[in-house]
Scaffold this motif. Structure first.
Motif, PDB file in Angstrom:
ATOM      1  N   PRO A  57     -27.018  -3.685  46.415  1.00 54.76           N
ATOM      2  CA  PRO A  57     -26.733  -5.287  45.810  1.00 54.76           C
ATOM      3  C   PRO A  57     -26.336  -5.841  47.357  1.00 54.76           C
ATOM      4  CG  PRO A  57     -24.947  -3.069  45.425  1.00 54.76           C
ATOM      5  CD  PRO A  57     -26.017  -2.508  45.559  1.00 54.76           C
ATOM      6  N   ALA A  58     -26.266  -7.048  47.378  1.00 53.93           N
ATOM      7  CA  ALA A  58     -25.429  -7.318  49.039  1.00 53.93           C
ATOM      8  C   ALA A  58     -23.709  -6.856  49.044  1.00 53.93           C
ATOM      9  CB  ALA A  58     -25.702  -9.030  49.060  1.00 53.93           C
ATOM     10  N   SER A  61     -21.124  -9.981  47.974  1.00 56.48           N
ATOM     11  CA  SER A  61     -21.443  -9.778  46.659  1.00 56.48           C
ATOM     12  C   SER A  61     -21.203  -8.524  45.979  1.00 56.48           C
ATOM     13  CB  SER A  61     -21.961 -10.580  46.153  1.00 56.48           C
ATOM     14  OG  SER A  61     -23.636 -10.144  46.170  1.00 56.48           O
ATOM     15  N   SER A  62     -20.764  -7.765  46.113  1.00 56.27           N
ATOM     16  CA  SER A  62     -20.618  -6.331  45.907  1.00 56.27           C
ATOM     17  C   SER A  62     -20.092  -4.948  46.656  1.00 56.27           C
ATOM     18  CB  SER A  62     -21.927  -5.800  45.166  1.00 56.27           C
ATOM     19  OG  SER A  62     -21.020  -3.210  44.843  1.00 56.27           O
ATOM     20  N   ASN A  63     -18.876  -4.564  46.122  1.00 57.32           N
ATOM     21  CA  ASN A  63     -18.555  -3.431  46.915  1.00 57.32           C
ATOM     22  C   ASN A  63     -19.298  -2.030  46.493  1.00 57.32           C
ATOM     23  OD1 ASN A  63     -15.935  -4.814  48.198  1.00 57.32           O
ATOM     24  ND2 ASN A  63     -15.356  -4.174  45.520  1.00 57.32           N
ATOM     25  N   VAL A  64     -20.653  -2.027  46.732  1.00 52.00           N
ATOM     26  CA  VAL A  64     -21.189  -0.687  45.919  1.00 52.00           C
ATOM     27  C   VAL A  64     -21.165  -0.184  47.994  1.00 52.00           C
ATOM     28  CG1 VAL A  64     -22.852  -0.011  45.404  1.00 52.00           C
ATOM     29  CG2 VAL A  64     -21.876  -1.139  44.611  1.00 52.00           C
ATOM     30  N   THR A  65     -22.460  -1.448  48.510  1.00 49.20           N
ATOM     31  CA  THR A  65     -21.958  -0.436  49.863  1.00 49.20           C
ATOM     32  C   THR A  65     -20.944  -0.564  50.924  1.00 49.20           C
ATOM     33  OG1 THR A  65     -22.405  -2.696  50.463  1.00 49.20           O
ATOM     34  CG2 THR A  65     -24.563  -1.743  50.003  1.00 49.20           C
ATOM     35  N   ARG A  66     -20.429  -0.932  50.535  1.00 46.75           N
ATOM     36  CA  ARG A  66     -18.739  -0.198  51.218  1.00 46.75           C
ATOM     37  C   ARG A  66     -18.265   0.973  50.897  1.00 46.75           C
ATOM     38  NH1 ARG A  66     -15.040  -5.134  53.143  1.00 46.75           N
ATOM     39  NH2 ARG A  66     -16.314  -6.794  52.366  1.00 46.75           N
ATOM     40  N   ALA A 122     -27.938  -2.557  54.199  1.00 46.47           N
ATOM     41  CA  ALA A 122     -29.087  -1.480  53.897  1.00 46.47           C
ATOM     42  C   ALA A 122     -30.264  -2.568  53.359  1.00 46.47           C
ATOM     43  CB  ALA A 122     -28.798  -1.290  52.880  1.00 46.47           C
ATOM     44  N   ALA A 123     -29.630  -4.014  52.525  1.00 46.79           N
ATOM     45  CA  ALA A 123     -29.851  -4.600  51.304  1.00 46.79           C
ATOM     46  C   ALA A 123     -30.397  -6.305  52.454  1.00 46.79           C
ATOM     47  CB  ALA A 123     -29.027  -5.184  50.163  1.00 46.79           C
ATOM     48  N   THR A 124     -30.572  -5.378  53.640  1.00 45.76           N
ATOM     49  CA  THR A 124     -30.680  -6.837  53.970  1.00 45.76           C
ATOM     50  C   THR A 124     -31.912  -6.620  55.440  1.00 45.76           C
ATOM     51  OG1 THR A 124     -30.634  -8.941  55.966  1.00 45.76           O
ATOM     52  CG2 THR A 124     -28.769  -7.144  55.759  1.00 45.76           C
ATOM     53  N   LYS A 125     -32.664  -7.448  56.140  1.00 48.67           N
ATOM     54  CA  LYS A 125     -33.814  -6.993  57.573  1.00 48.67           C
ATOM     55  C   LYS A 125     -33.211  -7.465  58.632  1.00 48.67           C
ATOM     56  CE  LYS A 125     -38.324  -6.003  54.355  1.00 48.67           C
ATOM     57  NZ  LYS A 125     -39.999  -6.208  54.572  1.00 48.67           N
ATOM     58  N   ASP A 521     -29.215 -12.593  49.940  1.00 48.48           N
ATOM     59  CA  ASP A 521     -28.142 -12.339  49.292  1.00 48.48           C
ATOM     60  C   ASP A 521     -28.883 -13.235  47.731  1.00 48.48           C
ATOM     61  OD1 ASP A 521     -28.318 -15.404  49.628  1.00 48.48           O
ATOM     62  OD2 ASP A 521     -26.254 -15.054  50.298  1.00 48.48           O
ATOM     63  N   GLN A 522     -30.415 -13.438  47.972  1.00 49.56           N
ATOM     64  CA  GLN A 522     -30.610 -14.200  46.202  1.00 49.56           C
ATOM     65  C   GLN A 522     -30.872 -14.867  46.723  1.00 49.56           C
ATOM     66  OE1 GLN A 522     -32.860 -11.720  45.332  1.00 49.56           O
ATOM     67  NE2 GLN A 522     -32.704 -10.668  46.642  1.00 49.56           N
TER      68      GLN A 522
END
Length: 671
Positions: A57-58, A61-66, A122-125, A521-522
Motif C-alpha cells: 500500500p502507499a 495511506s497506510s502504516n504497513v510500510t512504516r 517500496a510502492a513507488t518507482k 497512490d492510485q
C-alpha cells in the motif's frame, strides 16, 4: 628483537621503507573499501528487489510500510551491536575473527539504509521528492547521462555541464548497463550510493580509530545523513564521508610526533586530495566548503608548528634541546607544503568534469542575471544551533559540543571535528555578510554537514562519557550493559522517526506521476501521463532522434523522462551560466510578439542559439502559453512565474505541424 634473531642465526626481517608502508596502507584501505562497497551493493539490490515483489500500500495511506521499516531497522541494529560485541571479544573462535565483525557491520549499516529509504518507497518507482522542484532537474541530468556517456549539459544543446556530473555519470552508466530509463534508475541508484558511502565511511573510520568505536560512529553519522541529507542523494555521499576525512586531513597536516613506523602521513595527504577532487566532481558547494575546512586545518597546523618550534627554542622551556635549526616561522612550511599537494591532487581529479566547461568558458560570456547563489531562506539568515533543541537530535549534538570543548586540547579527533564545526559557522557568517554584496554562500545547505559532524562528536562523547561515569561509580558490574541499552534505545527511537522526518518527501514520491504515467497512490495521474504520446509525436513529426532534438517547453519535467534538449531551463538558478538564461527568456518573449508565421521562421533561423525543433505549449484558448520563471532575489521565494502567450496564427505556415495532446499542444518545426 633483532638481536635475538641474529643470535639464533636467522635472517632478520627487512625493514620496509616509507614508500612500501604507504603502498601497503593505501592498498589495504582501498581493498577493504571495495569489498565493503560490494557488500552494500548486494544488500541494497537484494532488499530492493525483494520489496518490489510485493504489492505494498502507499506510504501516505497506510502504516504497513512504516511498520516493516521499523522491523528492518531493528534487524540492522542487531547486526551493528553484534559487530561491536565481536570486535571486543578476544580472538579464539571463528565468529570472533575480525573479518566476521567487519562483514556484520557492513551488512548492518547497508541494511539500515536500504530499509529506512527503500521500504517507505517500496510502492513507488520514484525517489524522495518524486520529480518535483529540485528533484526534477536531478532526474533530468540522470536521464541525459543515461542516454549518452558524453559530458553534456542537462538541458542545453552544445554545452558542457556546469553542474558536476560525477554522481549522475556513474548512475547513468549503471542505468544504461541495466537497460533502465534514467528516471526509473534514480531511486535504486540513490539508495545504493548512500549505502556504499556509508560503509566506505566505516572503513575509513576503522583505519583512523579502534574498530568498535568506528562502527558506532559510522552508524550514528549514517542515521543523521539518511534523516537530513538523503533527499539530495548526490550530496549525501559527500556529507557522510566528510567527518572521517577531516580527521584524516588533520593527521596529514598536523604531525607533532612523527613515527618511523608510519608512512609519514602521505597516505592521508593522498586520501584527502582524492576526496576533495571527488567532492568537486559530485557537488560544488560541499567541495568548496570541504576545501575551506581543510585549508583552515592547514592554517591551524602551521600555527601550531610555529608555536612548537618557538617553544623548543626557548631556553626556559627546552634547556637540554639543541634548539630549532632556523627561524620558528619556517616550521609552517611542512604543513603548508602538504596543503599544496592536497590542493594539486584535488585539482587534477576535479578537472575530469570541470575541464570541458572551463575550456568553453574561455570563448563564452557567463550570464550575469540569475545565479545558483541567489537564494536566502529564513534558515540561511540565522546561525544553526541544533544543540539547543529539546530532542534526541539536540541531545546528541549537545553531547558532541561538550565533548569537542572538553577534549579540544587532548584529542586529535576532537580537534579535527571541532575545526570543521568552526568552519561551518565561519562559512555561515560569511554567507550572511555576502548578502550585502547581492549574493549568498548558501550556508543553509551546510546544516546536514553540521549535524553529521556533531553526531560523530556526540558518539565519541557518549562513549567516553559513559566510561568516565563507569569509573567514577566504582565500575559497577551491569553499568556497561545499561550504557549499551541506553544507546540502543536512543538510536531506535531516532531511526524509527526518520520516515516521519522524511514524510513530505516520501508523500511527494507517491503523488507525483512517474514516467509510465502512473501515480503510486492510485489516484488520477497528472498531465505527465500524456508525455508518452507527446514523445511519440515529436519523434514522428521531426524525424530526429531525441538526443538531437531541442524542445521549448515550460513543462520541463518532460525532459526528466525523455532525453530531449531544452531551449530554456526550469529557472536561472539551475541554468548553465554559458547559456544566457535571461537572453533566451527575452528572445522567447520577442518571438511571442511577432505578427506572422514567416517572421517567426526568420527569427528562429536567426537565433544565436540552436532554435527549437518543437514547441510544447499549454492550450490557452486563443493562444498557446508557456509559464516561465525569472530570478527575483533577494525576495523569498526567489523565483517569480510569468506567462508568455503565443497567438495561434503564428503557426499557420506549413512548416509548422500542430497536434493537440490532452492539455498540451505540440508544434513541430520542419526546416
Amino acid at each position: 628483537m633483532t638481536a635475538v634473531i641474529e643470535e639464533q642465526g636467522a635472517t632478520p626481517a627487512p625493514v620496509r621503507g616509507r614508500g612500501s608502508r604507504l603502498a601497503a596502507h593505501i592498498g589495504s584501505g582501498v581493498g577493504e573499501a571495495v569489498l565493503a562497497a560490494l557488500v552494500a551493493i548486494v544488500v541494497t539490490a537484494v532488499g530492493l528487489v525483494a520489496f518490489s515483489l510485493v504489492h505494498w500500500p502507499a506510504f501516505n495511506s497506510s502504516n504497513v510500510t512504516r511498520a516493516l521499516t521499523t522491523v528492518g531497522q531493528v534487524v540492522a541494529a542487531v547486526f551493528v551491536v553484534a559487530a561491536i560485541a565481536l570486535t571486543r571479544m578476544r580472538p579464539g573462535k571463528w565468529f570472533a575473527r575480525p573479518w566476521v565483525a567487519k562483514l556484520l557491520s557492513w551488512v548492518g549499516i547497508s541494511t539500515f539504509v536500504t530499509f529506512t529509504l527503500g521500504m517507505p518507497l517500496a510502492a513507488t518507482k520514484l525517489y524522495l521528492f518524486g520529480v518535483s522542484v529540485d528533484q526534477e532537474f536531478r532526474t533530468e541530468y540522470l536521464t541525459r547521462l543515461t542516454d549518452s556517456a558524453a559530458l553534456h549539459d542537462m538541458t542545453y544543446a552544445d554545452l558542457p555541464p556546469f553542474y558536476p556530473a560525477g554522481w549522475f555519470w556513474i548512475g547513468g552508466r549503471v542505468a544504461n548497463v541495466l537497460g533502465m530509463d534514467g528516471w526509473e534508475a534514480f531511486k535504486p541508484y540513490a539508495i545504493g550510493s548512500i549505502a556504499v558511502a556509508a560503509v566506505v565511511s566505516l572503513v575509513l573510520w576503522s583505519k583512523l580509530i579502534r574498530a568498535d568505536w568506528a562502527i558506532a560512529v559510522a552508524a550514528s553519522t549514517t542515521a543523521l545523513t539518511v534523516a537530513y541529507a538523503a533527499p539530495e542523494a548526490y550530496s549525501s555521499v559527500i556529507v557522510i564521508l566528510l567527518p572521517p576525512v577531516l580527521v584524516l586531513a588533520w593527521g596529514a597536516l598536523h604531525r607533532p610526533e612523527e613515527s618511523s613506523a608510519t608512512a609519514g602521513g602521505w597516505g592521508a595527504v593522498i586520501g584527502t586530495g582524492l576526496f576533495l577532487g571527488l567532492a568537486a566532481t559530485f557537488y560544488t558547494l560541499y567541495a568548496a566548503f570541504a576545501a575551506f575546512a581543510v585549508a583552515l586545518l592547514g592554517l591551524v597546523a602551521a600555527g601550531l608548528a610555529v608555536r612548537e618550534r618557538s617553544a623548543a627554542g626557548h631556553p626556559r622551556r627546552a634547556r637540554t634541546a639543541d634548539g630549532p635549526a632556523g627561524p620558528a616561522w619556517r616550521a609552517a612550511f611542512a604543513p603548508l607544503a602538504r596543503l599544496v599537494v592536497i590542493a594539486a591532487i584535488a585539482a587534477l581529479v576535479a578537472l575530469i568534469v570541470w575541464l570541458p566547461i572551463l575550456l568553453k568558458a574561455l570563448h563564452g560570456v557567463p550570464s550575469r542575471s540569475g545565479s545558483a547563489f541567489h537564494y536566502l531562506p529564513e534558515s540561511g539568515s540565522e546561525l544553526p544551533l541544533p544543540m539547543a533543541e529539546f530532542s534526541l537530535r539536540g541531545a546528541l549534538c549537545l553531547v558532541g559540543v561538550i565533548w569537542l570543548v572538553v577534549r579540544a586540547a587532548s584529542s586529535r579527533r576532537a580537534q579535527a571535528l571541532g575545526i570543521g564545526v568552526v568552519a561551518i559557522y565561519l562559512w555561515t557568517l560569511l554567507s550572511m555578510l555576502a548578502t550585502a554584496a547581492g549574493t549568498t554562500l548558501l550556508s543553509f545547505r551546510l546544516e546536514p554537514v553540521l549535524l553529521v559532524l556533531l553526531a560523530a562528536a556526540g558518539a565519541f562523547g557518549f562513549v567516553e562519557g559513559a566510561w568516565a561515569v563507569y569509573q567514577a561509580l566504582g565500575e559497577p558490574a551491569n553499568f556497561r550493559v545499561a550504557a549499551v541499552a541506553v544507546a540502543v534505545v536512543g538510536a531506535l527511537a531516532f531511526t524509527q522517526n526518520i520516515p516521519h522526518i522524511l514524510a513530505p518527501e516520501i508523500t511527494t514520491a507517491y503523488t507525483d506521476t512517474d514516467g509510465n504515467g502512473i501515480r503510486a497512490d492510485q489516484r488520477p495521474a497528472s498531465a505527465v501521463a500524456q508525455y508518452g504520446e507527446v514523445d511519440k509525436a515529436i519523434t514522428a513529426q521531426t524525424g530526429r532522434p531525441r538526443s538531437d532534438t531541442v524542445v521549448l517547453t515550460a513543462d520541463t519535467s518532460f525532459l526528466s523522462f525523455y532525453p530531449y534538449y531544452g531551449f530554456q531551463a526550469l529557472t536561472s538558478h539551475y541554468a548553465n551560466p554559458l547559456a544566457d538564461f535571461a537572453g533566451r527568456a527575452a528572445t522567447i518573449e520577442g518571438w511571442s510578439k511577432l505578427k506572422t508565421s514567416g517572421a517567426l521562421l526568420d527569427a528562429l533561423a536567426a537565433s544565436p542559439w540552436r532554435a527549437p525543433d518543437a514547441f510544447l505549449f499549454r492550450n490557452g484558448g486563443d493562444t498557446y502559453t508557456l509559464r516561465l520563471a525569472k530570478d527575483v532575489y533577494p525576495n523569498d521565494p526567489n523565483v517569480q512565474r510569468y506567462t508568455v502567450a503565443f497567438p495561434k496564427d503564428l503557426f499557420t505556415d506549413p512548416h509548422f505541424t500542430t497536434t493537440d495532446i490532452g492539455p498540451f499542444t505540440l508544434v513541430a518545426v520542419r526546416r
